[in-house]
Design an enzyme around this catalytic site. Structure first.
Site, PDB file in Angstrom:
ATOM      1  N   SER A  93       0.856  -1.172   0.000  1.00  0.00           N
ATOM      2  CA  SER A  93       0.000   0.000   0.000  1.00  0.00           C
ATOM      3  C   SER A  93       0.900   1.231   0.000  1.00  0.00           C
ATOM      4  O   SER A  93       2.028   1.203  -0.490  1.00  0.00           O
ATOM      5  CB  SER A  93      -0.944  -0.025   1.194  1.00  0.00           C
ATOM      6  OG  SER A  93      -1.821   1.082   1.177  1.00  0.00           O
ATOM      7  N   SER A  94       0.442   2.322   0.586  1.00  0.00           N
ATOM      8  CA  SER A  94       1.211   3.564   0.634  1.00  0.00           C
ATOM      9  C   SER A  94       0.651   4.447   1.725  1.00  0.00           C
ATOM     10  O   SER A  94      -0.550   4.385   2.035  1.00  0.00           O
ATOM     11  CB  SER A  94       1.115   4.288  -0.715  1.00  0.00           C
ATOM     12  OG  SER A  94       1.599   5.614  -0.614  1.00  0.00           O
TER      13      SER A  94
ATOM     14  N   TYR B 283      -2.753   8.173  -7.586  1.00  0.00           N
ATOM     15  CA  TYR B 283      -2.020   7.050  -7.011  1.00  0.00           C
ATOM     16  C   TYR B 283      -2.579   6.628  -5.648  1.00  0.00           C
ATOM     17  O   TYR B 283      -2.910   5.461  -5.423  1.00  0.00           O
ATOM     18  CB  TYR B 283      -0.543   7.430  -6.882  1.00  0.00           C
ATOM     19  CG  TYR B 283       0.363   6.382  -6.286  1.00  0.00           C
ATOM     20  CD1 TYR B 283       0.838   5.327  -7.059  1.00  0.00           C
ATOM     21  CD2 TYR B 283       0.756   6.464  -4.944  1.00  0.00           C
ATOM     22  CE1 TYR B 283       1.682   4.369  -6.502  1.00  0.00           C
ATOM     23  CE2 TYR B 283       1.598   5.511  -4.391  1.00  0.00           C
ATOM     24  CZ  TYR B 283       2.061   4.470  -5.176  1.00  0.00           C
ATOM     25  OH  TYR B 283       2.890   3.526  -4.631  1.00  0.00           O
TER      26      TYR B 283
ATOM     27  N   LYS C 104      -4.275   2.927  -3.961  1.00  0.00           N
ATOM     28  CA  LYS C 104      -3.626   2.216  -2.865  1.00  0.00           C
ATOM     29  C   LYS C 104      -4.600   2.044  -1.695  1.00  0.00           C
ATOM     30  O   LYS C 104      -4.565   1.036  -0.977  1.00  0.00           O
ATOM     31  CB  LYS C 104      -2.375   2.965  -2.408  1.00  0.00           C
ATOM     32  CG  LYS C 104      -1.211   2.848  -3.376  1.00  0.00           C
ATOM     33  CD  LYS C 104      -0.752   1.405  -3.547  1.00  0.00           C
ATOM     34  CE  LYS C 104       0.500   1.302  -4.391  1.00  0.00           C
ATOM     35  NZ  LYS C 104       0.957  -0.106  -4.540  1.00  0.00           N
TER      36      LYS C 104
END
Length: 256
Positions: A146-147, A160, A164
């Protein structure tokens, strides 16, 4: 290093560089045999294979473009062929690391950008996991990349972060689905890392990004790929068998 993963077979997507490469090496150092995927960096992938083999583990590299989800079924078949060639019927570890990045604000991002990120970072991950699910060993491991942007807004990466977040949500669903087979499913959420994935963002788009991140991080520095790979490897170990459905922040205490 203790060989806690002896006899295990792992797949690390996007394993030719950055987090993926270091994760593959960390898993191999713990005794796992490792299959990596790459899109176009064949030389880098072959070098990673050689480094894994130097650690005493078996390794293989498979080419795939996650931007074309039609190739995912073929990848799953190729992975399981390699697994069987190594004398096993099961894949023990799946690290969904491969991803792509498109930089642009709300008024700049295009439909093509959204399609690329959706297909690579979400759709293909789901389809690959679905295709490999029947072949995952009882008590296996899935780790998704993930982020930190799944839970925080950063305008230049508006295309983006939300995808995620979708993968982070899917991690919860999979943890419930796979729980009956004692397969753990977790995600890691790195902050902004100083690697070639983020090089354009750091060096061209926002030149002061490194100073901004380190100045707002409790540990006073920007993260590195090796800060993430060790956590992923830990989640694949037997000692992490009761950790599932978790998303682990790896950002040095960014904006605490």
């Amino acid at each position: 290093m203790e060989k806690t993963l002896n006899g295990k077979i792992a797949l690390v997507t996007g394993g030719s560089r950055n987090i993926g490469k270091l994760t593959a090496l960390d898993l191999a150092a713990k005794g796992a045999d490792v299959i990596i995927t790459y899109r176009e960096r064949a030389k880098a992938a072959n070098e990673t294979v050689a480094e894994i083999e130097a650690l005493g583990s078996r390794a293989a590299a498979l080419a795939v473009d996650f931007g074309d989800s039609a190739g995912v079924a073929g990848l799953a078949d190729a992975v399981m062929k390699q697994v069987r060639d190594w004398g096993s019927q099961d894949l023990d570890i799946l690290v969904n690391n491969a991803g792509t990045l498109r930089i642009g604000g709300f008024d700049q991002i295009t439909g093509d950008d959204l399609d690329a990120i959706y297909t690579t970072n979400f759709k293909s991950v789901v389809l690959l996991t679905q295709a490999l699910a029947p072949h995952l060993a009882e008590g296996g491991r899935i780790v998704n990349l993930s982020s930190g942007l799944a839970n925080g807004a950063f305008p230049p990466l508006i295309a983006y972060g939300p995808l995620k977040a979708a993968l982070q949500s899917m991690t919860l669903y999979w943890a419930q689905i796979f729980g009956a087979r004692r397969i753990t499913v977790n995600a890691v959420a790195p902050g902004g890392l100083d690697d070639d994935f983020n090089a354009k963002l750091f060096d061209e788009i926002i030149p002061g990004a490194r100073d901004y991140i380190s100045g707002n991080t409790a540990l006073g520095r920007v993260g590195l790929p090796e800060d993430v790979s060790g956590v992923i490897a830990f989640l694949c170990e037997p000692k992490a068998s009761f950790v599932t459905g978790a998303t682990i922040r790896i950002d040095g205490g960014f904006k605490l």
